[in-house]
Design a protein around this motif. Structure first.
Motif, PDB file in Angstrom:
ATOM      1  N   GLU A 254     -37.137   1.809 -26.708  1.00  0.00           N
ATOM      2  CA  GLU A 254     -36.530   2.924 -25.982  1.00  0.00           C
ATOM      3  C   GLU A 254     -35.732   3.854 -26.884  1.00  0.00           C
ATOM      4  OE1 GLU A 254     -35.545  -0.277 -25.581  1.00  0.00           O
ATOM      5  OE2 GLU A 254     -36.387  -0.948 -23.691  1.00  0.00           O
ATOM      6  N   LEU A 255     -35.304   3.363 -28.049  1.00  0.00           N
ATOM      7  CA  LEU A 255     -34.441   4.174 -28.920  1.00  0.00           C
ATOM      8  C   LEU A 255     -35.208   5.369 -29.484  1.00  0.00           C
ATOM      9  CD1 LEU A 255     -32.245   1.607 -30.872  1.00  0.00           C
ATOM     10  CD2 LEU A 255     -31.556   3.182 -29.061  1.00  0.00           C
ATOM     11  N   ARG A 256     -34.559   6.512 -29.465  1.00  0.00           N
ATOM     12  CA  ARG A 256     -35.099   7.758 -30.001  1.00  0.00           C
ATOM     13  C   ARG A 256     -34.143   8.268 -31.074  1.00  0.00           C
ATOM     14  NH1 ARG A 256     -38.636   5.717 -28.036  1.00  0.00           N
ATOM     15  NH2 ARG A 256     -39.849   6.267 -26.217  1.00  0.00           N
ATOM     16  N   PRO A 257     -34.573   9.204 -31.910  1.00  0.00           N
ATOM     17  CA  PRO A 257     -33.690   9.703 -32.980  1.00  0.00           C
ATOM     18  C   PRO A 257     -32.322  10.163 -32.486  1.00  0.00           C
ATOM     19  CG  PRO A 257     -35.922  10.401 -33.407  1.00  0.00           C
ATOM     20  CD  PRO A 257     -35.935   9.736 -32.040  1.00  0.00           C
ATOM     21  N   LEU A 258     -32.251  10.870 -31.388  1.00  0.00           N
ATOM     22  CA  LEU A 258     -30.970  11.311 -30.856  1.00  0.00           C
ATOM     23  C   LEU A 258     -30.055  10.133 -30.545  1.00  0.00           C
ATOM     24  CD1 LEU A 258     -28.998  13.354 -29.498  1.00  0.00           C
ATOM     25  CD2 LEU A 258     -30.359  13.059 -27.405  1.00  0.00           C
ATOM     26  N   HIS A 259     -30.627   9.040 -30.092  1.00  0.00           N
ATOM     27  CA  HIS A 259     -29.826   7.902 -29.654  1.00  0.00           C
ATOM     28  C   HIS A 259     -28.990   7.298 -30.769  1.00  0.00           C
ATOM     29  CE1 HIS A 259     -33.032   7.416 -26.268  1.00  0.00           C
ATOM     30  NE2 HIS A 259     -32.184   8.406 -26.029  1.00  0.00           N
ATOM     31  N   GLY A 260     -29.474   7.323 -31.987  1.00  0.00           N
ATOM     32  CA  GLY A 260     -28.680   6.812 -33.101  1.00  0.00           C
ATOM     33  C   GLY A 260     -27.395   7.611 -33.286  1.00  0.00           C
ATOM     34  N   PHE A 261     -27.503   8.929 -33.163  1.00  0.00           N
ATOM     35  CA  PHE A 261     -26.308   9.778 -33.253  1.00  0.00           C
ATOM     36  C   PHE A 261     -25.351   9.456 -32.101  1.00  0.00           C
ATOM     37  CE2 PHE A 261     -29.337  12.320 -35.698  1.00  0.00           C
ATOM     38  CZ  PHE A 261     -28.568  12.662 -36.800  1.00  0.00           C
ATOM     39  N   VAL A 262     -25.906   9.257 -30.916  1.00  0.00           N
ATOM     40  CA  VAL A 262     -25.078   8.978 -29.742  1.00  0.00           C
ATOM     41  C   VAL A 262     -24.343   7.652 -29.922  1.00  0.00           C
ATOM     42  CG1 VAL A 262     -25.103   8.509 -27.263  1.00  0.00           C
ATOM     43  CG2 VAL A 262     -26.527  10.350 -28.208  1.00  0.00           C
ATOM     44  N   LEU A 263     -25.060   6.612 -30.323  1.00  0.00           N
ATOM     45  CA  LEU A 263     -24.421   5.303 -30.499  1.00  0.00           C
ATOM     46  C   LEU A 263     -23.319   5.362 -31.553  1.00  0.00           C
ATOM     47  CD1 LEU A 263     -27.555   2.987 -30.265  1.00  0.00           C
ATOM     48  CD2 LEU A 263     -25.787   3.331 -28.521  1.00  0.00           C
ATOM     49  N   GLN A 264     -23.567   6.081 -32.629  1.00  0.00           N
ATOM     50  CA  GLN A 264     -22.530   6.215 -33.654  1.00  0.00           C
ATOM     51  C   GLN A 264     -21.335   7.008 -33.133  1.00  0.00           C
ATOM     52  OE1 GLN A 264     -23.926   7.128 -37.701  1.00  0.00           O
ATOM     53  NE2 GLN A 264     -25.970   6.689 -36.922  1.00  0.00           N
ATOM     54  N   ALA A 265     -21.598   8.041 -32.327  1.00  0.00           N
ATOM     55  CA  ALA A 265     -20.513   8.858 -31.791  1.00  0.00           C
ATOM     56  C   ALA A 265     -19.693   8.082 -30.761  1.00  0.00           C
ATOM     57  CB  ALA A 265     -21.072  10.145 -31.179  1.00  0.00           C
ATOM     58  N   VAL A 266     -20.317   7.171 -30.028  1.00  0.00           N
ATOM     59  CA  VAL A 266     -19.587   6.335 -29.078  1.00  0.00           C
ATOM     60  C   VAL A 266     -18.684   5.376 -29.853  1.00  0.00           C
ATOM     61  CG1 VAL A 266     -19.827   4.469 -27.378  1.00  0.00           C
ATOM     62  CG2 VAL A 266     -21.244   6.531 -27.195  1.00  0.00           C
ATOM     63  N   GLY A 267     -19.228   4.775 -30.893  1.00  0.00           N
ATOM     64  CA  GLY A 267     -18.435   3.894 -31.740  1.00  0.00           C
ATOM     65  C   GLY A 267     -18.009   2.610 -31.052  1.00  0.00           C
TER      66      GLY A 267
ATOM     67  N   LEU B 130     -17.723  12.739 -26.134  1.00  0.00           N
ATOM     68  CA  LEU B 130     -19.028  12.508 -26.735  1.00  0.00           C
ATOM     69  C   LEU B 130     -19.767  13.823 -26.942  1.00  0.00           C
ATOM     70  CD1 LEU B 130     -21.168  10.478 -27.706  1.00  0.00           C
ATOM     71  CD2 LEU B 130     -21.978  10.365 -25.335  1.00  0.00           C
ATOM     72  N   GLY B 131     -19.759  14.684 -25.933  1.00  0.00           N
ATOM     73  CA  GLY B 131     -20.397  15.996 -26.066  1.00  0.00           C
ATOM     74  C   GLY B 131     -19.800  16.788 -27.210  1.00  0.00           C
ATOM     75  N   GLN B 132     -18.472  16.758 -27.339  1.00  0.00           N
ATOM     76  CA  GLN B 132     -17.808  17.476 -28.431  1.00  0.00           C
ATOM     77  C   GLN B 132     -18.227  16.914 -29.786  1.00  0.00           C
ATOM     78  OE1 GLN B 132     -13.720  16.959 -27.231  1.00  0.00           O
ATOM     79  NE2 GLN B 132     -13.739  18.760 -25.922  1.00  0.00           N
ATOM     80  N   ARG B 133     -18.270  15.594 -29.912  1.00  0.00           N
ATOM     81  CA  ARG B 133     -18.653  14.970 -31.184  1.00  0.00           C
ATOM     82  C   ARG B 133     -20.083  15.314 -31.578  1.00  0.00           C
ATOM     83  NH1 ARG B 133     -16.130   8.900 -30.198  1.00  0.00           N
ATOM     84  NH2 ARG B 133     -13.964   9.602 -30.064  1.00  0.00           N
ATOM     85  N   LEU B 134     -20.956  15.411 -30.569  1.00  0.00           N
ATOM     86  CA  LEU B 134     -22.369  15.683 -30.833  1.00  0.00           C
ATOM     87  C   LEU B 134     -22.700  17.168 -30.877  1.00  0.00           C
ATOM     88  CD1 LEU B 134     -23.940  12.974 -28.499  1.00  0.00           C
ATOM     89  CD2 LEU B 134     -23.763  12.892 -31.006  1.00  0.00           C
ATOM     90  N   GLY B 135     -21.754  18.018 -30.468  1.00  0.00           N
ATOM     91  CA  GLY B 135     -22.012  19.455 -30.442  1.00  0.00           C
ATOM     92  C   GLY B 135     -22.925  19.859 -29.304  1.00  0.00           C
TER      93      GLY B 135
ATOM     94  N   LEU C 222     -22.026  14.116 -37.012  1.00  0.00           N
ATOM     95  CA  LEU C 222     -22.674  13.658 -35.782  1.00  0.00           C
ATOM     96  C   LEU C 222     -23.138  14.812 -34.899  1.00  0.00           C
ATOM     97  CD1 LEU C 222     -20.339  10.672 -34.918  1.00  0.00           C
ATOM     98  CD2 LEU C 222     -22.690  10.561 -35.769  1.00  0.00           C
ATOM     99  N   ASP C 223     -22.768  16.047 -35.240  1.00  0.00           N
ATOM    100  CA  ASP C 223     -23.136  17.178 -34.381  1.00  0.00           C
ATOM    101  C   ASP C 223     -24.533  17.735 -34.662  1.00  0.00           C
ATOM    102  OD1 ASP C 223     -22.642  18.465 -36.795  1.00  0.00           O
ATOM    103  OD2 ASP C 223     -21.417  20.039 -35.909  1.00  0.00           O
TER     104      ASP C 223
END
Length: 158
Positions: free
Chosen positions: A39-52, A61-66, A150-151
């Motif tokens: 299920e993991l997609r490229p965007l998801h790695g950024f999201v998981l890292q941004a959640v921490g 989360l939206g702010q961290r990811l832009g 992460l943005d």
């Protein structure tokens, strides 16, 4: 007067860098799928890292990811549905909900790091370790000081 095109036109450099990035990411996700994370997609790695490890709110989360809060919320919904994230009450503020990484999400990040190490080794086997080291050194020289951001999802989305 006729102009001759350069042997290595400037537009090819960013395309080749993107192609190298895409190759690594495609290989990563193929292996993640084999290891139980289809299920993991490229965007998801950024999201998981941004959640921490400490979690975050959808707005943060939206702010961290832009990206917008709404786009972050949709991505969180998807990752909650497949077990990578969970929404929990904030123990510090009952009015807030936090997005937290689940053990499955942490496993996906851990496996990603291990796979990236193996992919780097494959590149070193093909190109030679000195050339891969030099490539990384050269990219660090040319990249901005804050090269890991992460943005990227928001930046790509415009």
């Amino acid at each position: 007067m006729a102009t001759t095109e350069p042997a290595r036109p400037g537009f090819q450099l960013p395309l080749l860098l993107l192609a190298g990035f895409r190759t690594l990411i495609d290989d990563l996700h193929a292996e993640l799928a084999r290891q139980g994370h289809p299920e993991l997609r490229p965007l998801h790695g950024f999201v998981l890292q941004a959640v921490g490890a400490d979690g975050t709110t959808a707005t943060e989360l939206g702010q961290r990811l832009g990206i917008s809060k709404q786009a972050a919320g949709k991505t969180v919904d998807r990752l909650v549905a497949v077990g990578y994230l969970a929404r929990v009450d904030d123990p510090q503020d009952a009015r807030r909900r936090l997005v937290m990484m689940t053990p499955r999400g942490a496993d996906g990040l851990r496996r990603s790091a291990e796979i990236f190490d193996r992919l780097r080794e494959q590149w070193a086997d093909t190109l030679g370790p000195e050339r891969v080291d030099a490539l990384e050194d050269d990219l660090r020289t040319m990249a901005a000081a804050n090269w890991f951001r992460l943005d990227v999802p928001g930046w790509f989305g415009g």
